[in-house]
Design a protein around this motif. Sequence first.
Motif, PDB file in Angstrom:
ATOM      1  N   LEU A  64       0.832  -1.208   0.000  1.00 35.48           N
ATOM      2  CA  LEU A  64       0.000   0.000   0.000  1.00 35.48           C
ATOM      3  C   LEU A  64       0.863   1.254   0.000  1.00 35.48           C
ATOM      4  CD1 LEU A  64      -2.792  -1.109   2.489  1.00 35.48           C
ATOM      5  CD2 LEU A  64      -3.092  -0.592   0.062  1.00 35.48           C
ATOM      6  N   LEU A  65       1.948   1.258   0.747  1.00 33.62           N
ATOM      7  CA  LEU A  65       2.845   2.412   0.751  1.00 33.62           C
ATOM      8  C   LEU A  65       3.497   2.608  -0.615  1.00 33.62           C
ATOM      9  CD1 LEU A  65       4.510   1.969   4.259  1.00 33.62           C
ATOM     10  CD2 LEU A  65       2.859   3.725   3.578  1.00 33.62           C
ATOM     11  N   ARG A  66       3.831   1.512  -1.278  1.00 31.92           N
ATOM     12  CA  ARG A  66       4.367   1.614  -2.632  1.00 31.92           C
ATOM     13  C   ARG A  66       3.327   2.199  -3.583  1.00 31.92           C
ATOM     14  NH1 ARG A  66       6.914  -4.468  -3.038  1.00 31.92           N
ATOM     15  NH2 ARG A  66       8.694  -4.150  -1.642  1.00 31.92           N
ATOM     16  N   GLU A  67       2.075   1.767  -3.403  1.00 27.93           N
ATOM     17  CA  GLU A  67       0.990   2.265  -4.241  1.00 27.93           C
ATOM     18  C   GLU A  67       0.859   3.783  -4.098  1.00 27.93           C
ATOM     19  OE1 GLU A  67      -2.464   1.835  -6.768  1.00 27.93           O
ATOM     20  OE2 GLU A  67      -0.981   0.329  -6.181  1.00 27.93           O
ATOM     21  N   ILE A  68       0.907   4.261  -2.870  1.00 27.08           N
ATOM     22  CA  ILE A  68       0.820   5.690  -2.628  1.00 27.08           C
ATOM     23  C   ILE A  68       2.069   6.392  -3.156  1.00 27.08           C
ATOM     24  CG2 ILE A  68       0.585   7.460  -0.850  1.00 27.08           C
ATOM     25  CD1 ILE A  68      -0.781   5.316   0.891  1.00 27.08           C
ATOM     26  N   ASP A  69       3.210   5.746  -2.983  1.00 25.75           N
ATOM     27  CA  ASP A  69       4.480   6.277  -3.464  1.00 25.75           C
ATOM     28  C   ASP A  69       4.433   6.516  -4.971  1.00 25.75           C
ATOM     29  OD1 ASP A  69       7.095   6.981  -3.782  1.00 25.75           O
ATOM     30  OD2 ASP A  69       7.929   5.026  -3.305  1.00 25.75           O
ATOM     31  N   ASP A  70       3.872   5.579  -5.708  1.00 29.62           N
ATOM     32  CA  ASP A  70       3.870   5.646  -7.162  1.00 29.62           C
ATOM     33  C   ASP A  70       2.828   6.613  -7.709  1.00 29.62           C
ATOM     34  OD1 ASP A  70       5.903   3.793  -7.269  1.00 29.62           O
ATOM     35  OD2 ASP A  70       4.560   2.081  -7.520  1.00 29.62           O
ATOM     36  N   SER A  71       1.680   6.708  -7.032  1.00 35.68           N
ATOM     37  CA  SER A  71       0.571   7.470  -7.617  1.00 35.68           C
ATOM     38  C   SER A  71       0.096   8.643  -6.777  1.00 35.68           C
ATOM     39  CB  SER A  71      -0.623   6.535  -7.861  1.00 35.68           C
ATOM     40  OG  SER A  71      -1.072   5.987  -6.632  1.00 35.68           O
ATOM     41  N   GLY A  72       0.617   8.776  -5.556  1.00 40.18           N
ATOM     42  CA  GLY A  72       0.162   9.839  -4.681  1.00 40.18           C
ATOM     43  C   GLY A  72      -1.176   9.548  -4.033  1.00 40.18           C
ATOM     44  N   THR A 168      -5.601  13.363   4.703  1.00 39.85           N
ATOM     45  CA  THR A 168      -5.174  14.235   5.792  1.00 39.85           C
ATOM     46  C   THR A 168      -3.839  14.890   5.430  1.00 39.85           C
ATOM     47  OG1 THR A 168      -3.958  12.472   6.949  1.00 39.85           O
ATOM     48  CG2 THR A 168      -6.320  12.712   7.438  1.00 39.85           C
ATOM     49  N   LYS A 169      -3.440  15.879   6.227  1.00 43.56           N
ATOM     50  CA  LYS A 169      -2.197  16.601   5.948  1.00 43.56           C
ATOM     51  C   LYS A 169      -0.963  15.735   6.185  1.00 43.56           C
ATOM     52  CE  LYS A 169      -4.034  21.225   6.918  1.00 43.56           C
ATOM     53  NZ  LYS A 169      -3.900  22.455   7.747  1.00 43.56           N
ATOM     54  N   GLN A 170      -1.052  14.821   7.114  1.00 46.24           N
ATOM     55  CA  GLN A 170       0.076  13.939   7.421  1.00 46.24           C
ATOM     56  C   GLN A 170      -0.406  12.489   7.362  1.00 46.24           C
ATOM     57  OE1 GLN A 170       1.065  15.909  11.276  1.00 46.24           O
ATOM     58  NE2 GLN A 170       3.086  16.221  10.365  1.00 46.24           N
ATOM     59  N   PRO A 171      -0.503  11.955   6.159  1.00 45.53           N
ATOM     60  CA  PRO A 171      -1.119  10.630   5.991  1.00 45.53           C
ATOM     61  C   PRO A 171      -0.413   9.506   6.722  1.00 45.53           C
ATOM     62  CG  PRO A 171      -0.091  11.373   3.960  1.00 45.53           C
ATOM     63  CD  PRO A 171      -0.095  12.543   4.875  1.00 45.53           C
ATOM     64  N   VAL A 172       0.917   9.508   6.691  1.00 44.51           N
ATOM     65  CA  VAL A 172       1.647   8.423   7.345  1.00 44.51           C
ATOM     66  C   VAL A 172       1.455   8.491   8.852  1.00 44.51           C
ATOM     67  CG1 VAL A 172       3.921   7.416   7.751  1.00 44.51           C
ATOM     68  CG2 VAL A 172       3.324   8.243   5.481  1.00 44.51           C
ATOM     69  N   ARG A 173       1.502   9.688   9.382  1.00 40.74           N
ATOM     70  CA  ARG A 173       1.281   9.846  10.818  1.00 40.74           C
ATOM     71  C   ARG A 173      -0.140   9.424  11.196  1.00 40.74           C
ATOM     72  NH1 ARG A 173       1.796  15.489  14.336  1.00 40.74           N
ATOM     73  NH2 ARG A 173       1.302  14.560  16.366  1.00 40.74           N
TER      74      ARG A 173
END
Length: 359
Positions: A64-72, A168-173
């Motif tokens: 999932l983090l890779r997915e967000i990494d690739d496409s925002g 959100t402004k800080q998605p990972v957090r």
Amino acid sequence: MKRRLAMTDRRYHPALDGLRAVAVICVVLFHAGATSGLADLAPGGFIGVSVFFTLSGYLVTTVLLREIDDSGGLDVRRFWARRIRRLAPASLTIVVGAVVLAPLFWAGFRWVDAAAGAFGYTNWHVIVSGETQLLRTIVGPLGPFWSLAVEEQFYVLLTVAVLVAVRTKQPVRTLSIMVAAGWFGSLLVQLLVSGPQFRLEFGTDARGTELLAGCGLALLLHVRPEALQRSAAWLMPAGIVGFVAILALATTTDYDPPWLLRGGYAAVSVVSAVLVASLLLPGPLTRLLAQAPFVAVGQMSYSWYVVHWPIILIMTSDRIGFDGWPLLVAKVVISSVAAAVLHLAIEQPLRAKRTLIAQ
């Protein structure tokens, strides 16, 4: 956001497949031993499922983090297309096989058992059916599907959590806070919810700590990738201790003792997370589990998991004509051959094929 997500580890770690192999072998020996007059061989082999949960939590969160990494963002359709191609071919094959063979081997098997296996709610089906129906549900040919159901339900919840976090402004957090809250919430379920043993054993809420521990590890290494190398001095020996602890539980623990259901699985989740993290570093245990035989078994572990139990149920001592070690060896060998066929003929080809759902 994209700058921080670019740190996500994209390397293949063969030792993680090796860990899958150890987990599935524990489960198969647990079931094969218990049905061959050798219940003391791996009485706690079910702990392999717990290891699977934590490893799956780590891997799916990394994806999932890779997915967000690739496409925002998160392409839910593409993510679930991959999940379906990964899980459905082998599991649906076993569901169909159970339906076809039920008149010959499982007279109590019902269409609702097959529906629960096909649509991913076997765990709650077992819980709702109650103790009087356990021989038909959890001890039936699709009994092990309870853990697949837990994972599939968890994937849905994690997908929702990610969709909320990326807004959100800080998605990972935000996601990290939700994962931590979920872990402690699941621990509270283990400690506070009353009911029969199988409620805690099979409930998605009660088993969430194991999956969420893997998620937490993925998020930690995403935010602090340098932590892996900085912790290497203690992490590698801790991983070995954790691996020995898992094997000790598999070979000595009675079936789901109260301490394990009442917070013990949460503790095991931490041990498994440390073990997974240690296998991301070079070391003797990493090299051992990265050996070709372990990797090969790990890569077909899903097929072995879904196919082994129906075969074990069919291969009774009355039908085969012998018991003990010969029967156990026969069950392990035949189920592993069936798993290899299922993996190579169905799971892998359909997983690789782009179906309409992936378009």
